[in-house]
Design a protein around this motif. Structure first.
Motif, PDB file in Angstrom:
ATOM      1  N   GLU A  13      49.493  38.698  22.160  1.00 19.18           N
ATOM      2  CA  GLU A  13      50.109  38.830  23.486  1.00 19.18           C
ATOM      3  C   GLU A  13      49.464  39.962  24.272  1.00 19.18           C
ATOM      4  N   TRP A  14      49.119  41.044  23.583  1.00 21.26           N
ATOM      5  CA  TRP A  14      48.416  42.141  24.274  1.00 21.26           C
ATOM      6  C   TRP A  14      47.063  41.662  24.771  1.00 21.26           C
ATOM      7  N   TRP A  15      46.346  40.847  23.998  1.00 22.97           N
ATOM      8  CA  TRP A  15      45.047  40.338  24.435  1.00 22.97           C
ATOM      9  C   TRP A  15      45.196  39.422  25.640  1.00 22.97           C
ATOM     10  N   ILE A  16      46.286  38.672  25.702  1.00 21.82           N
ATOM     11  CA  ILE A  16      46.519  37.803  26.856  1.00 21.82           C
ATOM     12  C   ILE A  16      46.727  38.641  28.115  1.00 21.82           C
ATOM     13  N   PHE A  17      47.537  39.692  28.024  1.00 21.38           N
ATOM     14  CA  PHE A  17      47.747  40.569  29.177  1.00 21.38           C
ATOM     15  C   PHE A  17      46.446  41.247  29.588  1.00 21.38           C
ATOM     16  N   LEU A  18      45.703  41.746  28.608  1.00 23.87           N
ATOM     17  CA  LEU A  18      44.427  42.388  28.904  1.00 23.87           C
ATOM     18  C   LEU A  18      43.455  41.391  29.541  1.00 23.87           C
ATOM     19  N   GLY A  19      43.436  40.170  29.029  1.00 24.77           N
ATOM     20  CA  GLY A  19      42.569  39.137  29.590  1.00 24.77           C
ATOM     21  C   GLY A  19      42.920  38.808  31.030  1.00 24.77           C
ATOM     22  N   THR A  20      44.195  38.843  31.364  1.00 24.52           N
ATOM     23  CA  THR A  20      44.621  38.590  32.738  1.00 24.52           C
ATOM     24  C   THR A  20      44.082  39.659  33.672  1.00 24.52           C
ATOM     25  N   PHE A  21      44.172  40.928  33.264  1.00 25.69           N
ATOM     26  CA  PHE A  21      43.650  42.013  34.093  1.00 25.69           C
ATOM     27  C   PHE A  21      42.134  41.938  34.210  1.00 25.69           C
ATOM     28  N   VAL A  22      41.457  41.616  33.113  1.00 26.03           N
ATOM     29  CA  VAL A  22      39.995  41.495  33.141  1.00 26.03           C
ATOM     30  C   VAL A  22      39.585  40.349  34.057  1.00 26.03           C
ATOM     31  N   LEU A  23      40.286  39.231  33.992  1.00 26.38           N
ATOM     32  CA  LEU A  23      39.979  38.104  34.868  1.00 26.38           C
ATOM     33  C   LEU A  23      40.125  38.498  36.329  1.00 26.38           C
ATOM     34  N   TYR A  24      41.174  39.244  36.659  1.00 21.09           N
ATOM     35  CA  TYR A  24      41.375  39.701  38.030  1.00 21.09           C
ATOM     36  C   TYR A  24      40.205  40.578  38.484  1.00 21.09           C
ATOM     37  N   VAL A  25      39.824  41.559  37.663  1.00 21.10           N
ATOM     38  CA  VAL A  25      38.756  42.492  38.032  1.00 21.10           C
ATOM     39  C   VAL A  25      37.421  41.769  38.162  1.00 21.10           C
ATOM     40  N   VAL A  26      37.115  40.894  37.222  1.00 19.33           N
ATOM     41  CA  VAL A  26      35.845  40.162  37.275  1.00 19.33           C
ATOM     42  C   VAL A  26      35.802  39.253  38.503  1.00 19.33           C
ATOM     43  N   ALA A  27      36.897  38.587  38.808  1.00 17.78           N
ATOM     44  CA  ALA A  27      36.930  37.725  40.002  1.00 17.78           C
ATOM     45  C   ALA A  27      36.751  38.558  41.260  1.00 17.78           C
ATOM     46  N   LEU A  98      50.246  26.397  31.517  1.00 17.10           N
ATOM     47  CA  LEU A  98      50.159  27.840  31.727  1.00 17.10           C
ATOM     48  C   LEU A  98      48.722  28.334  31.591  1.00 17.10           C
ATOM     49  N   TRP A  99      47.946  27.734  30.692  1.00 17.35           N
ATOM     50  CA  TRP A  99      46.531  28.127  30.559  1.00 17.35           C
ATOM     51  C   TRP A  99      45.711  27.699  31.770  1.00 17.35           C
ATOM     52  N   ILE A 100      46.204  26.742  32.530  1.00 12.22           N
ATOM     53  CA  ILE A 100      45.512  26.317  33.748  1.00 12.22           C
ATOM     54  C   ILE A 100      46.052  27.053  34.972  1.00 12.22           C
ATOM     55  N   VAL A 101      47.373  27.121  35.095  1.00 12.99           N
ATOM     56  CA  VAL A 101      48.011  27.677  36.294  1.00 12.99           C
ATOM     57  C   VAL A 101      47.789  29.186  36.410  1.00 12.99           C
ATOM     58  N   ILE A 102      47.982  29.922  35.342  1.00 10.90           N
ATOM     59  CA  ILE A 102      47.907  31.382  35.425  1.00 10.90           C
ATOM     60  C   ILE A 102      46.512  31.863  35.810  1.00 10.90           C
ATOM     61  N   PRO A 103      45.428  31.386  35.175  1.00  6.47           N
ATOM     62  CA  PRO A 103      44.108  31.843  35.651  1.00  6.47           C
ATOM     63  C   PRO A 103      43.824  31.473  37.099  1.00  6.47           C
ATOM     64  N   MET A 104      44.262  30.298  37.529  1.00  7.68           N
ATOM     65  CA  MET A 104      44.052  29.921  38.930  1.00  7.68           C
ATOM     66  C   MET A 104      44.808  30.864  39.864  1.00  7.68           C
ATOM     67  N   LEU A 105      46.021  31.227  39.505  1.00  5.71           N
ATOM     68  CA  LEU A 105      46.800  32.151  40.332  1.00  5.71           C
ATOM     69  C   LEU A 105      46.178  33.541  40.355  1.00  5.71           C
ATOM     70  N   VAL A 106      45.692  34.005  39.212  1.00  5.56           N
ATOM     71  CA  VAL A 106      45.071  35.327  39.155  1.00  5.56           C
ATOM     72  C   VAL A 106      43.822  35.362  40.023  1.00  5.56           C
ATOM     73  N   ILE A 107      42.998  34.326  39.951  1.00  6.98           N
ATOM     74  CA  ILE A 107      41.784  34.277  40.771  1.00  6.98           C
ATOM     75  C   ILE A 107      42.148  34.180  42.251  1.00  6.98           C
ATOM     76  N   ALA A 108      43.162  33.391  42.578  1.00  2.73           N
ATOM     77  CA  ALA A 108      43.579  33.285  43.982  1.00  2.73           C
ATOM     78  C   ALA A 108      44.098  34.626  44.506  1.00  2.73           C
ATOM     79  N   LEU A 109      44.851  35.350  43.699  1.00  2.00           N
ATOM     80  CA  LEU A 109      45.357  36.649  44.131  1.00  2.00           C
ATOM     81  C   LEU A 109      44.230  37.673  44.250  1.00  2.00           C
ATOM     82  N   SER A 110      43.239  37.610  43.374  1.00  4.83           N
ATOM     83  CA  SER A 110      42.112  38.536  43.503  1.00  4.83           C
ATOM     84  C   SER A 110      41.315  38.234  44.766  1.00  4.83           C
ATOM     85  N   TYR A 111      41.177  36.949  45.119  1.00  4.38           N
ATOM     86  CA  TYR A 111      40.493  36.614  46.365  1.00  4.38           C
ATOM     87  C   TYR A 111      41.298  37.094  47.563  1.00  4.38           C
TER      88      TYR A 111
END
Length: 130
Positions: A13-27, A98-111
């Protein structure tokens, strides 16, 4: 209240949270790099990594404020989408969505954040040249 938790229980679960933040920063860096390339910058990667927001926006964001109503509604709609998927589905369908929706939302919010910062910078440059 038995299901309410403040912190993840396991390392996955910690890796999932960390991955979400990394995805936001990379996007966010990708959008800045793409903008620098479009503008003809000789070193677009340096421009992307050196991108800074104005101090007023950082101060507002650090206290939980949103810079615009678009950001507020982006976070609200994203939260609503995740809650609806999590409550209305179950099993493998829930995990897949959730594996599809959450990354799309994170990328949309970073944009959205990138777009807001770019708009604020262009406003600052425009007023400085007047």
């Amino acid at each position: 209240m038995a299901l309410a938790r403040s912190l993840p229980d396991g390392p996955a679960e910690w890796w999932i949270f960390l991955g979400t933040f990394v995805l936001y920063v990379v996007a966010r860096w990708f959008f800045a790099w793409q903008q620098a390339r479009r503008e003809g910058d000789r070193h677009p990667m340096r421009a992307a990594l050196a991108e800074e927001d104005d101090p007023d926006a950082l101060r507002a964001a650090s206290v939980g404020g949103f810079r615009s109503y678009r950001q507020f509604f982006g976070f609200a709609v994203g939260t609503l989408a995740v809650v609806l998927v999590a409550t209305l589905t179950e099993g493998r369908l829930r995990v897949a969505l959730l594996w599809i929706v959450i990354p799309m939302l994170v990328i949309a919010l970073s944009y959205l954040d990138f777009w807001q910062a770019r708009k604020a910078r262009s406003r600052t440059v425009w007023t400085a040249t007047r």
